[in-house]
Design a protein around this motif. Structure first.
Motif, mmCIF file in Angstrom:
data_model
loop_
_atom_site.group_PDB
_atom_site.id
_atom_site.type_symbol
_atom_site.label_atom_id
_atom_site.label_comp_id
_atom_site.label_asym_id
_atom_site.label_seq_id
_atom_site.Cartn_x
_atom_site.Cartn_y
_atom_site.Cartn_z
ATOM 1 N N GLU A 90 0.846 -1.196 0.000
ATOM 2 C CA GLU A 90 0.000 0.000 0.000
ATOM 3 C C GLU A 90 0.880 1.245 0.000
ATOM 4 O O GLU A 90 1.908 1.306 0.683
ATOM 5 C CB GLU A 90 -0.900 0.001 1.235
ATOM 6 C CG GLU A 90 -1.810 1.207 1.349
ATOM 7 C CD GLU A 90 -2.697 1.159 2.588
ATOM 8 O OE1 GLU A 90 -3.528 2.071 2.751
ATOM 9 O OE2 GLU A 90 -2.543 0.209 3.391
ATOM 10 N N ALA A 91 0.462 2.245 -0.760
ATOM 11 C CA ALA A 91 1.086 3.562 -0.737
ATOM 12 C C ALA A 91 0.002 4.571 -0.367
ATOM 13 O O ALA A 91 -1.108 4.505 -0.900
ATOM 14 C CB ALA A 91 1.692 3.907 -2.093
ATOM 15 N N ARG A 92 0.312 5.491 0.550
ATOM 16 C CA ARG A 92 -0.718 6.433 0.992
ATOM 17 C C ARG A 92 -0.111 7.787 1.345
ATOM 18 O O ARG A 92 1.055 7.890 1.726
ATOM 19 C CB ARG A 92 -1.488 5.868 2.181
ATOM 20 C CG ARG A 92 -0.628 5.559 3.398
ATOM 21 C CD ARG A 92 -1.392 4.733 4.403
ATOM 22 N NE ARG A 92 -0.596 4.429 5.593
ATOM 23 C CZ ARG A 92 -0.638 3.271 6.242
ATOM 24 N NH1 ARG A 92 -1.445 2.313 5.816
ATOM 25 N NH2 ARG A 92 0.107 3.082 7.317
ATOM 26 N N VAL A 93 -0.940 8.796 1.216
ATOM 27 C CA VAL A 93 -0.586 10.164 1.592
ATOM 28 C C VAL A 93 -1.634 10.648 2.586
ATOM 29 O O VAL A 93 -2.839 10.512 2.339
ATOM 30 C CB VAL A 93 -0.546 11.102 0.375
ATOM 31 C CG1 VAL A 93 -0.235 12.531 0.814
ATOM 32 C CG2 VAL A 93 0.483 10.625 -0.641
ATOM 33 N N ARG A 94 -1.174 11.198 3.707
ATOM 34 C CA ARG A 94 -2.078 11.691 4.743
ATOM 35 C C ARG A 94 -1.811 13.161 5.024
ATOM 36 O O ARG A 94 -0.648 13.591 5.069
ATOM 37 C CB ARG A 94 -1.902 10.896 6.040
ATOM 38 C CG ARG A 94 -2.207 9.416 5.924
ATOM 39 C CD ARG A 94 -2.055 8.745 7.273
ATOM 40 N NE ARG A 94 -2.355 7.319 7.208
ATOM 41 C CZ ARG A 94 -2.426 6.539 8.271
ATOM 42 N NH1 ARG A 94 -2.197 7.044 9.475
ATOM 43 N NH2 ARG A 94 -2.701 5.255 8.146
ATOM 44 N N LEU A 95 -2.874 13.917 5.219
ATOM 45 C CA LEU A 95 -2.775 15.326 5.585
ATOM 46 C C LEU A 95 -3.488 15.540 6.903
ATOM 47 O O LEU A 95 -4.698 15.315 7.003
ATOM 48 C CB LEU A 95 -3.376 16.221 4.500
ATOM 49 C CG LEU A 95 -3.497 17.711 4.850
ATOM 50 C CD1 LEU A 95 -2.107 18.339 5.016
ATOM 51 C CD2 LEU A 95 -4.290 18.460 3.784
ATOM 52 N N ASN A 96 -2.749 15.941 7.933
ATOM 53 C CA ASN A 96 -3.340 16.290 9.216
ATOM 54 C C ASN A 96 -3.667 17.779 9.172
ATOM 55 O O ASN A 96 -2.769 18.618 9.277
ATOM 56 C CB ASN A 96 -2.372 15.968 10.360
ATOM 57 C CG ASN A 96 -2.996 16.169 11.723
ATOM 58 O OD1 ASN A 96 -3.649 17.177 11.994
ATOM 59 N ND2 ASN A 96 -2.787 15.206 12.607
ATOM 60 N N TRP A 97 -4.958 18.091 9.001
ATOM 61 C CA TRP A 97 -5.331 19.495 8.830
ATOM 62 C C TRP A 97 -5.432 20.235 10.161
ATOM 63 O O TRP A 97 -5.545 21.466 10.168
ATOM 64 C CB TRP A 97 -6.614 19.622 8.022
ATOM 65 C CG TRP A 97 -7.816 18.900 8.552
ATOM 66 C CD1 TRP A 97 -8.132 17.591 8.382
ATOM 67 C CD2 TRP A 97 -8.881 19.470 9.309
ATOM 68 N NE1 TRP A 97 -9.330 17.288 8.989
ATOM 69 C CE2 TRP A 97 -9.809 18.431 9.565
ATOM 70 C CE3 TRP A 97 -9.148 20.754 9.787
ATOM 71 C CZ2 TRP A 97 -10.979 18.628 10.291
ATOM 72 C CZ3 TRP A 97 -10.320 20.963 10.506
ATOM 73 C CH2 TRP A 97 -11.219 19.912 10.750
#
Length: 238
Positions: A90-97
């Motif tokens: 799995e490849a993922r991008v996360r943004l903690n706003w």
């Protein structure tokens, strides 16, 4: 008076009806190649089984690919999953706003348990986090570049043809690169459900609760409540 029907009369009729019965049976759920479990009658994981794209199933079937995205608090994210014979990449991008931080991660899962409709797969991801240090929603936030290692566990319980209940454990550990003394560790547990909508689409609702420990510099550490909720939508591509 009604005469008994002779065997010679019934036999041709039965032979004629058999192909129709077989065709009708194969069209029912489970007749397309998916195996059903005796305990629940629910189809087990197979390439023909289209339920799951965001977090379910615990590992994708061999050769299956999915693309997903989710919104929630404190994170938004998108990801790509690829199943490889009981193993998943799995490849993922996360943004903690809340913190205005972003994380890029590569993860692997391997299925270690399967019994009936229950499956279990430990996970491990590695990545990098860039944090702006914004404090408009998080007074304890701090800036920096950190490397992330995140072990975890995904448990799936298939309760219906279109529904999987999920148990989730995640322990992300962030260690500072730009500042070697900075740390952030979370231990989160929870669960949710993923539901098949049709047309290779699945929707996820999940939540987690736990603790978060962090420090910006040596001697200044703190612990607080850790949490997360998300609603996601995923699609099977192959």
């Amino acid at each position: 008076m009604t005469r008994p029907v002779s065997l010679a009369t019934l036999l041709p009729a039965l032979l004629f009806a058999a192909p129709s019965i077989a065709q009708e049976t194969s069209a029912r759920p489970g007749g397309d190649g998916a195996v059903t479990t005796e305990e629940t009658g629910v189809a087990s994981t197979s390439p023909e089984d289209r339920l799951g794209a965001v977090l379910a199933p615990a590992t994708l079937p061999d050769g299956t690919t999915s693309l997903y995205g989710y919104v929630g608090a404190p994170e938004l994210g998108v990801g790509f999953r690829q199943g490889i014979s009981g193993f998943e990449l799995e490849a993922r991008v996360r943004l903690n706003w809340f913190q205005l931080s972003a994380a890029l991660e590569l993860a692997g899962r391997v299925k270690v348990f399967e019994r009936g409709s229950v499956t279990m797969a430990p996970t491990l991801s590695l990545g990098v986090v860039g944090n702006t240090g914004a404090t408009y929603m998080d007074d304890d936030n701090f800036s920096g570049v950190l490397v992330r290692m995140s072990p975890g566990l995904v448990t799936g319980w298939r309760v219906a043809e279109t529904v999987t209940l999920l148990g989730l454990v995640d322990v992300p550990v962030d260690i500072g690169l730009s500042n070697a003394d900075s740390r952030r560790i979370q231990a989160l547990g929870g669960g949710g459900a993923e539901v098949y909508l049709g047309n290779d689409l699945s929707v996820l609702v999940a939540g987690q609760l736990g603790v978060e420990s962090f420090r910006e510099r040596r001697g200044l550490s703190d612990t607080r409540l850790g949490w997360g909720v998300r609603v996601g939508l995923g699609a099977r591509l192959f």
